[in-house]
Design an enzyme around this catalytic site. Structure first.
Site, PDB file in Angstrom:
ATOM      1  N   LYS A  96       2.174  19.318   5.840  1.00  0.00           N
ATOM      2  CA  LYS A  96       3.169  17.802   6.576  1.00  0.00           C
ATOM      3  C   LYS A  96       4.319  17.824   6.753  1.00  0.00           C
ATOM      4  O   LYS A  96       4.520  18.046   4.610  1.00  0.00           O
ATOM      5  CB  LYS A  96       2.191  16.302   5.928  1.00  0.00           C
ATOM      6  CG  LYS A  96       3.082  15.209   6.007  1.00  0.00           C
ATOM      7  CD  LYS A  96       2.432  14.224   5.496  1.00  0.00           C
ATOM      8  CE  LYS A  96       3.175  12.452   5.690  1.00  0.00           C
ATOM      9  NZ  LYS A  96       4.108  12.329   4.808  1.00  0.00           N
ATOM     10  N   GLY A 157       7.358   4.077   0.481  1.00  0.00           N
ATOM     11  CA  GLY A 157       6.927   2.499  -0.178  1.00  0.00           C
ATOM     12  C   GLY A 157       7.825   1.352  -0.409  1.00  0.00           C
ATOM     13  O   GLY A 157       8.102   0.849  -1.333  1.00  0.00           O
ATOM     14  N   ALA A 184       4.993   6.203   6.060  1.00  0.00           N
ATOM     15  CA  ALA A 184       5.752   5.286   5.605  1.00  0.00           C
ATOM     16  C   ALA A 184       6.396   4.238   5.759  1.00  0.00           C
ATOM     17  O   ALA A 184       6.742   3.492   7.003  1.00  0.00           O
ATOM     18  CB  ALA A 184       7.521   5.967   5.442  1.00  0.00           C
ATOM     19  N   GLY A 185       6.370   2.648   5.004  1.00  0.00           N
ATOM     20  CA  GLY A 185       7.197   1.950   5.114  1.00  0.00           C
ATOM     21  C   GLY A 185       5.317   0.686   5.405  1.00  0.00           C
ATOM     22  O   GLY A 185       6.302  -0.809   5.370  1.00  0.00           O
ATOM     23  N   ASN A 206      -0.635   5.716   1.641  1.00  0.00           N
ATOM     24  CA  ASN A 206      -0.772   5.836   0.068  1.00  0.00           C
ATOM     25  C   ASN A 206      -0.279   5.018  -1.170  1.00  0.00           C
ATOM     26  O   ASN A 206      -1.315   3.796  -1.459  1.00  0.00           O
ATOM     27  CB  ASN A 206      -0.119   7.307   0.101  1.00  0.00           C
ATOM     28  CG  ASN A 206       0.187   7.762  -1.339  1.00  0.00           C
ATOM     29  OD1 ASN A 206       0.225   8.417  -1.710  1.00  0.00           O
ATOM     30  ND2 ASN A 206      -1.397   7.302  -2.321  1.00  0.00           N
ATOM     31  N   THR A 207       0.900   4.152  -0.416  1.00  0.00           N
ATOM     32  CA  THR A 207       1.121   3.883  -1.899  1.00  0.00           C
ATOM     33  C   THR A 207       0.656   2.107  -2.003  1.00  0.00           C
ATOM     34  O   THR A 207       0.243   1.770  -2.614  1.00  0.00           O
ATOM     35  CB  THR A 207       2.958   3.207  -1.572  1.00  0.00           C
ATOM     36  OG1 THR A 207       3.485   4.106  -1.974  1.00  0.00           O
ATOM     37  CG2 THR A 207       3.283   2.334  -3.888  1.00  0.00           C
TER      38      THR A 207
END
Length: 260
Positions: A96, A157, A184-185, A206-207
């Site tokens: 990645k 994040g 992401a986001g 993830n977050t």
């Protein structure tokens, strides 16, 4: 099933391995998500010696496919070097690719990204590039040999969800044969469902899971959302309208309702 570089997977939810309250919660969340691909930072793995060995053992216990990343890299040379080290350490040609261009927004350096992707593809890597939603950048990555493209929904994040739906829809329309992953986001299960409803093949999180009050339960919620979004897309969503359209038939309506 979703195809990543010639391999078939049943889960459309990729998950990161950082930021969890404990290693045990990380393992339980990954299991609850039903994820088959887990991203791992080379820096996390190599930091601390013995601690890195323990972390790697926990990942191996899950029986998942590992997708190393170049998180934190800010130059082409740094990203390429990290990718080569990851290939040696993890025994995989998958990477990645992240080349960060701005410290505040963590926006990708798209020029450096294309350069690094080209070099890595030529070196035998299967590159999963983290990029913006810009179509021209995505097309350059495909031209460089990337079979997967991973545009963001919003900054890493931020938990804002999809901020440029039209651009993501255009990517799907113009790159029908490329595996597209929103990366992401995303902050809520509904955000993930929306990405799958647009026809994206998968999402990477993830977050949103790691920082939830109950990471394991949230992982399960995202699993269901991704499944629902894909089913909705395959079922054929109705088009949005600017005006109302009655759903109740007028046949059989009492005659006095028609009297003005």
């Amino acid at each position: 099933m979703v195809n990543f570089c010639g391999k078939e997977f049943s889960s459309r939810l990729l998950i990161g391995s950082a930021l969890y309250e404990s290693p045990a919660i990380m393992q339980d969340a990954i299991r609850a998500a039903g994820a088959e691909i887990v991203t791992v930072s080379l820096r996390r793995e190599t930091a601390g010696g013995k601690a890195g060995d323990v972390f790697w053992s926990l990942i191996r216990e899950l029986g998942v496919t590992v997708l190393p990343n170049t998180a934190g890299c800010r130059t082409v040379r740094e990203a390429v070097t990290t990718a080569r080290l990851a290939r040696e350490l993890f025994g995989t040609s998958w990477i990645k690719l992240e080349v960060i261009g701005d410290n505040d927004t963590l926006q990708p350096d798209v020029v450096g990204l294309v350069e690094a992707a080209t070099e890595l593809v030529n070196d035998g890597f299967e590159v999963f590039p983290y990029c913006t939603e810009d179509l021209s950048v995505a097309m350059r990555l495909v031209d460089a040999g990337c079979k997967v493209v991973m545009p963001w929904a919003a900054p890493i994040g931020s938990a804002r969800g999809i901020t440029n739906r039209d651009a993501l829809r255009l990517l799907r329309d113009r790159l029908p044969d490329i595996t597209l992953v929103v990366d992401a986001g995303l902050g809520a299960p509904s955000h993930a469902a929306a990405a799958l409803e647009l026809g994206f093949d998968a999402v990477l999180l993830n977050t949103a899971i790691a920082k939830a009050a109950d990471s394991v339960a949230m992982a399960g919620a995202f699993k269901l959302a991704v499944e629902a979004g894909r089913i909705a897309y395959e079922s054929g969503l109705m088009d949005a309208r600017d005006f109302a359209s009655p759903s109740t038939p007028v046949i059989g309506t009492p005659f006095w309702h028609a009297v003005s």
